[in-house]
Scaffold this motif. Structure first.
Motif: not given
Length: 598
Positions: A257-266, A268-274
């Motif tokens: 119900t609660e995501q580890v990544l907050k909306p403002h982080q989702r 960002r490049t570091e959240a998408e290593p691919w």
């Protein structure tokens, strides 16, 4: 509107009234002339209100486009109709091509409006679940206008790039090989168990929806009204529905119900290593000395500027790096090994070669039957290749000796497996470095050894524990001459030794029943499926000195004229006459005196 008139090229969707757009309805209503293929005109006839109708058949697309342009140039509003979307294998492109040939210009020529509709890939996907949630492509298998070599290249490219693929026009009465060849190409790149959806006449009266696999798809009816949707490597089946994940599981926890990544982080490049941005950052880090990448979530303006200037060089470095050519990765080999076990030890073409570490197995004759052997075979990581073969104690003999059972147990050991089948043979699957030596051992113990796959299988009843053995010589002759020969599709030749036919020969591809000193012949049975049916009785009382020649002639014609993967009953229906025996859609019933001892 141009004083010359207007062309409305309309896609009306799958064909039912609920899925046609409002603009398509309005365009039909405002048109003075409706031009279309016969079937499409019939589908939309309830929407028409007295317009002039021009209807033609298949292969008349050019004449329809020319007539539409001619009437529009006379000042009429003309609707050219297509099912699905007019711009996806529809009439939109052809109308423009005809206009281009006439030197048409938008500013002073007839006005053209293309009215979009729901294409088959969309309507069929909605009935299957959500199979087109990721990158997808459409490929028409019709080679009436496109060279087959071009279609093959497109199928190869889409298969290797892991696209979800929608096949349009997969098969017609004359075009039967294209879908077979396409499946063969796809099996080089996809798991045999890849989900496949077959949708016929979506949202129409005779709608049919089938969920199957890439390996099994050709066992179902596929025609011109069928759209075939083939999943990618991540597509799955859940509760009868085909779903292709979009990739959310890479970044989100779908049951939280609660995501580890907050909306403002989702984003960002570091959240998408691919991502491409992450590749650029890694390459930049390499150029700057290979240290750990900055963990600062908010880089300064100056560092961002440096990164922007350096990235072209960094990406050039990434692109110039040579790709490793060391064969399949261990993970992919492991996946293929699991696939091999899932399909009974069989993997097609290149996948099999990668597992065994050599070219696909050659067919070498051993005795009279042909068994696939590869000499000294070695599997991945130095393991022996998995060898699969069928064994039985005889055509009619159903009794294994203790020595035979002991040999099978010894050969299978802890790493192999034995599977008894309804065909009265045991399938042996075992890692084996020397298949020829193994086949020799089995035959020395008086086993009949048969290859597994698309071959001719001869089977028979037990002739009432060999008490009614008049037909045994025929069964043994057919086994020696035909057993194990390569077939367009796995084919059963079954013989029953009396009129009781208790082993069901009349349900097989080719059935032979010995009765009153002669042989009754049955062709084209279909043993499984919702439309299973008995074979058609084609002859009665065939003398014993003729039956084997007749069956051999039937087999020779099937081998010569049958399409790859075409089952015998479909072949018999398609060609109409086999070895002088005519196919009948509604075969007459033959009264048989089925009393044992006749």
């Amino acid at each position: 509107m141009s004083p010359l008139g207007k062309l409305l090229v309309i896609g009306f969707g799958p064909g039912d009234m609920e899925h046609i757009t409002k603009r398509a309805l309005d365009a039909l209503a405002e048109s003075e002339v409706i031009i279309g293929y016969n079937t499409y005109v019939d589908l939309i006839r309830p929407l028409l209100n007295g317009q002039e109708i021009v209807r033609t058949g298949m292969t008349e697309e050019v004449s329809r486009a020319q007539e539409a342009v001619r009437q529009a140039e006379m000042g009429k509003k003309v609707a050219v109709i297509s099912s699905g979307d007019a711009g996806v294998y529809g009439m939109a492109g052809l109308v423009y091509e005809v206009l281009m040939q006439k030197g048409w210009r938008r500013e002073d020529g007839v006005e053209v409006e293309v009215v979009p509709g729901i294409s088959a890939i969309q309507s069929c996907a909605s009935l299957l679940g959500a199979p087109v949630m990721h990158d997808a492509c459409t490929i028409s298998l019709s080679d009436h206008l496109t060279p087959w070599e071009t279609i093959v290249k497109r199928v190869e490219a889409a298969a290797s790039a892991d696209f979800v693929i929608a096949l349009y026009n997969p098969r017609s009465g004359r075009r039967t090989r294209q879908i077979v060849e396409t499946q063969s190409i796809l099996l080089r790149y996809r798991d045999p168990q890849t989900p496949v959806g077959l949708v016929k006449s979506a949202y129409r009266e005779r709608q049919q929806v089938i969920v199957t696999t890439l390996e099994d798809m050709l066992n179902h009816d596929i025609g011109m009204l069928t759209t075939v949707i083939i999943g990618n490597s991540s597509t799955t089946v859940y509760d009868g529905l085909i779903v292709t994940p979009r990739g959310y599981q890479r970044k989100y926890t779908l049951d939280a119900t609660e995501q580890v990544l907050k909306p403002h982080q989702r984003l960002r490049t570091e959240a998408e290593p691919w991502s491409l941005g992450a590749q650029e950052d890694r390459a930049l880090d390499t150029l700057q000395g290979g240290g750990a990448m900055s963990a600062s979530p908010e880089p300064s303006a100056s560092s961002a500027a440096v990164a922007t200037q350096a990235r072209p060089q960094a990406m050039a470095t990434v692109q110039a790096a040579p790709a490793k050519q060391t064969g399949a990765a261990p993970a992919s080999l492991a996946a293929e090994a699991l696939s091999r076990l899932a399909v009974g030890g069989k993997l097609p073409g290149e996948a099999n070669a990668r597992w065994s570490g050599q070219a696909p197995a050659a067919q070498s004759a051993v005795g009279t039957a042909t068994v696939a052997t590869t000499g000294k075979a070695s599997g991945g990581f130095g393991k022996p290749a998995l060898f699969e073969v069928g064994v039985s104690p005889g055509v009619g003999n159903k009794k294994f000796t203790a020595r035979q059972m002991a040999l099978l147990a010894e050969v299978a050991g802890d790493d192999g497996e034995l599977e008894y089948t309804p065909d009265h043979q045991i399938v042996l699957r075992v890692p084996c470095a020397d298949p020829e030596e193994l086949v020799g051992r089995l035959r020395d113990e008086r086993f009949i050894v048969m290859p597994i796959g698309d071959v001719f299988k001869v089977k028979a009843c037990d002739f009432c524990n060999m008490e009614k053995d008049d037909a045994v010589p025929v069964a043994e002759h057919l086994q020696v001459v035909l057993g194990g020969l390569q077939a367009p599709k796995e084919t059963s030749i079954a013989l029953n030794g009396c009129g009781m036919a208790c082993y069901g020969a009349v349900l097989e591809d080719i059935g032979i029943v010995y009765r009153k000193g002669g042989y009754d012949l049955f062709l084209g049975g279909k043993k499984f499926g919702r439309n299973a049916h008995a074979a058609q009785p084609v002859a009665e009382g065939i003398p014993g000195d003729q039956i084997t020649d007749i069956v051999e002639n039937i087999i020779a014609e099937y081998k010569e004229k049958g399409h790859p993967n075409e089952r015998f009953h479909k072949f018999f229906k398609r060609v109409g006459i086999v070895a002088g025996f005519r196919h009948e859609d509604a075969p007459a019933t033959v009264e048989v005196n089925a009393v044992c001892g006749d």
